[in-house]
Design a protein around this motif. Structure first.
Motif, PDB file in Angstrom:
ATOM      1  N   THR A   1       0.766  -1.227   0.068  1.00 15.17           N
ATOM      2  CA  THR A   1      -0.070  -0.059  -0.066  1.00 15.17           C
ATOM      3  C   THR A   1       0.733   1.330  -0.070  1.00 15.17           C
ATOM      4  O   THR A   1       0.337   2.290  -0.726  1.00 15.17           O
ATOM      5  N   LEU A   2       1.965   1.192   0.726  1.00 16.34           N
ATOM      6  CA  LEU A   2       2.878   2.284   0.933  1.00 16.34           C
ATOM      7  C   LEU A   2       3.281   2.555  -0.702  1.00 16.34           C
ATOM      8  O   LEU A   2       3.468   3.765  -1.084  1.00 16.34           O
TER       9      LEU A   2
ATOM     10  N   TYR B   1       0.652  -0.972  -8.782  1.00 15.61           N
ATOM     11  CA  TYR B   1      -0.728  -1.195  -8.486  1.00 15.61           C
ATOM     12  C   TYR B   1      -1.345   0.574  -8.682  1.00 15.61           C
ATOM     13  O   TYR B   1      -2.557   0.747  -8.987  1.00 15.61           O
ATOM     14  N   GLY B   2      -0.521   1.323  -8.225  1.00 14.89           N
ATOM     15  CA  GLY B   2      -1.052   2.634  -8.353  1.00 14.89           C
ATOM     16  C   GLY B   2      -1.783   3.296  -8.979  1.00 14.89           C
ATOM     17  O   GLY B   2      -2.846   4.064  -9.105  1.00 14.89           O
ATOM     18  N   PRO B   3      -1.324   3.000 -10.535  1.00  9.79           N
ATOM     19  CA  PRO B   3      -2.153   3.564 -11.510  1.00  9.79           C
ATOM     20  C   PRO B   3      -3.520   3.355 -11.942  1.00  9.79           C
ATOM     21  O   PRO B   3      -4.153   3.979 -12.629  1.00  9.79           O
ATOM     22  N   THR B   4      -4.059   2.104 -11.410  1.00  7.02           N
ATOM     23  CA  THR B   4      -5.200   1.729 -11.695  1.00  7.02           C
ATOM     24  C   THR B   4      -6.432   2.503 -11.141  1.00  7.02           C
ATOM     25  O   THR B   4      -7.360   2.663 -11.799  1.00  7.02           O
TER      26      THR B   4
ATOM     27  N   LEU C   1       3.083   6.220  -2.895  1.00  9.66           N
ATOM     28  CA  LEU C   1       3.877   6.906  -3.140  1.00  9.66           C
ATOM     29  C   LEU C   1       3.520   7.352  -4.778  1.00  9.66           C
ATOM     30  O   LEU C   1       3.674   8.275  -5.415  1.00  9.66           O
ATOM     31  N   PHE C   2       2.993   6.193  -5.656  1.00 11.68           N
ATOM     32  CA  PHE C   2       2.623   6.614  -6.900  1.00 11.68           C
ATOM     33  C   PHE C   2       1.510   7.629  -6.954  1.00 11.68           C
ATOM     34  O   PHE C   2       1.399   8.544  -7.794  1.00 11.68           O
ATOM     35  N   LEU C   3       0.428   7.666  -6.070  1.00  9.58           N
ATOM     36  CA  LEU C   3      -0.535   8.644  -6.020  1.00  9.58           C
ATOM     37  C   LEU C   3      -0.136   9.885  -5.674  1.00  9.58           C
ATOM     38  O   LEU C   3      -0.711  10.729  -6.216  1.00  9.58           O
ATOM     39  N   LEU C   4       1.032   9.955  -4.774  1.00  5.60           N
ATOM     40  CA  LEU C   4       1.368  11.574  -4.576  1.00  5.60           C
ATOM     41  C   LEU C   4       2.288  11.851  -5.609  1.00  5.60           C
ATOM     42  O   LEU C   4       2.201  13.139  -6.136  1.00  5.60           O
TER      43      LEU C   4
ATOM     44  N   MET D   1       0.264   3.921 -18.619  1.00  6.73           N
ATOM     45  CA  MET D   1       0.701   3.713 -17.166  1.00  6.73           C
ATOM     46  C   MET D   1      -0.136   2.552 -16.715  1.00  6.73           C
ATOM     47  O   MET D   1       0.667   1.780 -15.907  1.00  6.73           O
ATOM     48  N   LEU D   2      -1.167   2.182 -17.202  1.00  8.51           N
ATOM     49  CA  LEU D   2      -1.731   0.929 -16.594  1.00  8.51           C
ATOM     50  C   LEU D   2      -0.819  -0.358 -17.182  1.00  8.51           C
ATOM     51  O   LEU D   2      -0.556  -1.479 -16.485  1.00  8.51           O
ATOM     52  N   GLN D   3      -0.200   0.047 -18.262  1.00  7.93           N
ATOM     53  CA  GLN D   3       0.658  -1.153 -19.030  1.00  7.93           C
ATOM     54  C   GLN D   3       1.764  -1.329 -18.270  1.00  7.93           C
ATOM     55  O   GLN D   3       2.430  -2.182 -17.577  1.00  7.93           O
TER      56      GLN D   3
END
Length: 401
Positions: free
Chosen positions: A52-53, A108-111, A57-60, A74-76
């Motif tokens: 999750t961390l 997982y972040g880009p999903t 980081l991706f979401l930030l 980015m999904l790829q």
């Protein structure tokens, strides 16, 4: 060529399923993996929190990457990075596991933000929540696949073989969606500076997101509590059933899969209902009370009951506790400015992901400290019930359309 919303939903649903399959593969094989590597069974909670961390980081910092390279690209990239993470985990080297978990989360972040950007641009307004919920149904679907595929493969050929299967699936799906890229990445901005992703001001993105609309603070509080319960259930169910109740890995994986498949149905049914109720925040509060109660029944009575009763309780728990995500994301996208959907989604998802981040590690600590697997589950159920009651008491129509 597929119509825009069909292509968008197909691609985002597939990659959401793949992303969750990759993330849940390790919790599913954890009883074998931790035993072979000499780790405590509850250590899988630390893996889940680091996962999750990575997503946080991706979401930030990753939203500018979505704009520059396009959401589909980015999904790829996320699927490829998740495959690298599983390869590192399959090496069976203990010190590599934290790195693998972190990389898995970044992949997982880009999903969330990429999927929201694609769907908000293409979904017909009158079916928007349902379409978002169908896409988010890929999360429990991916978890169900992990339970149905990874557990039997691990039981027969070993846990490393199960992780290699996940890698093959992810890479194949990343290639499969490539023909849709010209259609779904048409609005990308290749001139967007990469340095935007690494500016410290991006640390304020979650607070900025919450200020975009009055509905976002209570909605995100709801999401945090849901995430804490769902994260605890999905990180520990297989290990708990194997360690505390003597279930076989295949049987525990089947129960896990049943919970996840129930979550698929729940997201579709409750997404359809939310389109008609018109108050996402208040409906999620009621939803939260029901989810907390049914999860409590599963934890207290499910594993000891007759298998048919236990299965019904597991399904009821999964139907309610894992069906909130699509409603949450659709409402965030609805109230956000059209050109800031990815940014708002990243910020709101990041804050709710704090539930996914904190709950598994706290759960693992509680099991180690008290020796009880039930007590942490009860706390997670109580948190969701308390937050849901609080949001209902706020009243008002902040979430109404």
């Amino acid at each position: 060529m597929l119509s825009p919303w069909v292509a968008a939903l197909s691609a985002t649903l597939l990659m959401q399923t793949v992303g969750t399959f990759l993330s849940q593969a390790v919790p599913v094989v954890a009883p074998l993996m931790t035993a072979e590597l000499g780790l405590r069974p509850e250590a899988v909670g630390n893996f889940a929190s680091l996962n999750t961390l990575g997503a946080i980081l991706f979401l930030l910092f990753g939203t500018p990457l979505v704009a520059r390279f396009g959401p589909l690209r980015m999904l790829q990239a996320g699927a490829v990075l998740g495959s690298v993470a599983l390869l590192a985990a399959a090496a069976g080297i203990v010190w590599l596991l934290p790195l693998a978990a972190l990389l898995m989360g970044i992949g997982y972040g880009p999903t969330g933000p990429a999927g929201s950007r694609i769907l908000q641009a293409t979904a017909p307004p009158r079916h928007r929540v349902l379409i978002f919920s169908v896409k988010q149904a890929g999360a429990p679907a991916g978890g169900a696949l992990a339970g149905l595929v990874a557990a039997p493969v691990a039981a027969i050929w070993g846990w490393q073989a199960a992780l290699l299967v996940g890698i093959a699936v992810a890479l194949a799906c990343a290639v499969l969606i490539q023909p849709l890229r010209p259609q779904l990445d048409a609005e990308r901005d290749p001139q967007r500076p990469l340095r935007e992703a690494f500016r410290l001001r991006r640390l304020a993105a979650p607070i900025t997101a919450l200020r975009m609309h009055p509905v976002l603070p209570p909605l995100t509080l709801q999401a945090f509590a849901f995430a804490a319960l769902q994260g605890s259930l999905f990180a520990f169910t297989v290990t708990w059933l194997v360690q505390a109740h003597g279930a076989s890995l295949t049987a525990a994986g089947s129960v896990f899969a049943a919970m996840q498949l129930a979550g698929v149905a729940g997201r579709l049914v409750l997404g359809w209902a939310a389109d008609r109720l018109g108050d996402a925040t208040r409906s999620l509060a009621i939803h939260g009370l029901v989810a907390a109660f049914l999860s409590l029944l599963w934890v207290l009575f499910g594993p000891q009951a007759h298998w048919a009763v236990g299965l019904v309780l597991a399904v009821a728990c999964g139907f309610t506790a894992a069906s909130w995500n699509g409603i949450f994301l659709a409402e965030v996208a609805r109230v956000s400015p059209p050109d800031r959907v990815a940014e708002a989604s990243s910020g709101a998802i990041l804050l709710c992901f704090l539930g996914y981040l904190s709950a598994p590690s706290a759960f693992a600590w509680a099991v180690t400290s008290t020796g009880s697997w039930v007590l942490p589950y009860l706390v997670a159920c109580g948190l969701l019930a308390a937050v849901s009651t609080f949001v209902l008491m706020l009243g008002g129509r902040a979430g109404s359309r």
